[in-house]
Design a protein around this motif. Structure first.
Motif, PDB file in Angstrom:
ATOM      1  N   ALA A   1       6.712  -9.080   9.660  1.00  0.00           N
ATOM      2  CA  ALA A   1       7.093  -9.340   8.267  1.00  0.00           C
ATOM      3  C   ALA A   1       5.822  -9.604   7.472  1.00  0.00           C
ATOM      4  CB  ALA A   1       8.024 -10.548   8.185  1.00  0.00           C
ATOM      5  N   ALA A  31       2.731 -13.873   7.686  1.00  0.00           N
ATOM      6  CA  ALA A  31       4.139 -14.117   7.992  1.00  0.00           C
ATOM      7  C   ALA A  31       4.340 -13.678   9.438  1.00  0.00           C
ATOM      8  CB  ALA A  31       5.050 -13.333   7.057  1.00  0.00           C
ATOM      9  N   LEU A  67       7.002 -13.855  13.075  1.00  0.00           N
ATOM     10  CA  LEU A  67       8.293 -14.148  13.685  1.00  0.00           C
ATOM     11  C   LEU A  67       8.039 -15.196  14.757  1.00  0.00           C
ATOM     12  CD1 LEU A  67       9.498 -10.458  14.045  1.00  0.00           C
ATOM     13  CD2 LEU A  67       9.981 -12.050  12.180  1.00  0.00           C
ATOM     14  N   LEU A  76      18.170 -16.484  12.315  1.00  0.00           N
ATOM     15  CA  LEU A  76      16.905 -17.187  12.192  1.00  0.00           C
ATOM     16  C   LEU A  76      17.252 -18.534  11.586  1.00  0.00           C
ATOM     17  CD1 LEU A  76      14.540 -14.395  10.760  1.00  0.00           C
ATOM     18  CD2 LEU A  76      15.157 -14.879  13.132  1.00  0.00           C
ATOM     19  N   HIS A 126      12.776 -18.119  13.763  1.00  0.00           N
ATOM     20  CA  HIS A 126      12.617 -18.269  12.316  1.00  0.00           C
ATOM     21  C   HIS A 126      11.445 -17.424  11.843  1.00  0.00           C
ATOM     22  CE1 HIS A 126      10.048 -21.331  14.188  1.00  0.00           C
ATOM     23  NE2 HIS A 126       9.251 -21.195  13.126  1.00  0.00           N
ATOM     24  N   LEU A 127      11.312 -17.298  10.543  1.00  0.00           N
ATOM     25  CA  LEU A 127      10.194 -16.626   9.917  1.00  0.00           C
ATOM     26  C   LEU A 127       9.210 -17.704   9.480  1.00  0.00           C
ATOM     27  CD1 LEU A 127       8.921 -14.030   8.681  1.00  0.00           C
ATOM     28  CD2 LEU A 127      10.211 -14.560   6.596  1.00  0.00           C
ATOM     29  N   PHE A 172      10.353  -6.765   5.861  1.00  0.00           N
ATOM     30  CA  PHE A 172      10.513  -6.750   7.317  1.00  0.00           C
ATOM     31  C   PHE A 172      10.059  -5.401   7.839  1.00  0.00           C
ATOM     32  CE2 PHE A 172      13.495  -9.850   5.708  1.00  0.00           C
ATOM     33  CZ  PHE A 172      13.256 -10.933   6.537  1.00  0.00           C
TER      34      PHE A 172
END
Length: 163
Positions: free
Chosen positions: A60, A68, A70, A100, A106-107, A126
């Motif tokens: 992302a 960013a 994952l 998430l 989560h991001l 994404f």
């Protein structure tokens, strides 16, 4: 020759590969920081695959942060939870979802370029295993409580596919 080109063009279009995550959307998404002075934040949402093919989100990016990633939480031998990057990404089965949420996958947004201000929107792109992409606009919600994912397709947020 012109007639040959006219007949060849539709055939060429039919042979283009379909996006691996055609049918992807985000539901109930939001981002938050822990404080107004935070240099990092996190995004929570449900990734939805309404397509006929399994897909995998492998990355992302966002203009809201330098990086960013994952992430997930992993419990070490001493029982301490640590956040780690999930380099292989998250699989989303055809017709399925991948959540998430706090305390789990989560991001992670690191190196925020500005404070995440309540009510603003954060654009996130994404990236999928096949190189295709989908974008979502996620609201900043620093007041949302754990487990309150929201609902509705894209949570009122648009998305698009592109390369």
């Amino acid at each position: 020759m012109f007639r040959t080109l006219l007949l060849a063009a539709p055939a060429a279009l039919l042979s283009l590969p379909a996006l691996a995550c055609d049918g992807f959307s985000v539901e109930g998404g939001y981002v938050r920081s822990s404080t107004a002075m935070s240099t990092s934040g996190a995004g929570f949402m449900t990734l939805v695959n309404n397509g006929d093919t399994d897909c995998r989100v492998v990355g992302a990016r966002t203009g809201a942060a330098a990086r960013a990633e994952l992430h997930t939480h992993q419990i070490d031998a001493n029982g301490v939870a640590r956040m780690i990057e999930v380099e292989e990404g998250f699989a989303i089965p055809a017709g399925g979802t991948h959540a998430l949420e706090r305390g789990a996958d989560h991001l992670m947004l690191m190196g925020l370029t500005a404070p995440l201000t309540q009510g603003e929107m954060v654009a996130v792109t994404f990236v999928f295993e096949d190189g295709s992409e989908a974008s979502a606009e996620l609201p900043v919600d620093n007041e949302r409580m754990p487990g309150a994912m929201g609902g509705g397709s894209m949570g009122g947020m648009g998305h698009s596919h592109g390369n």
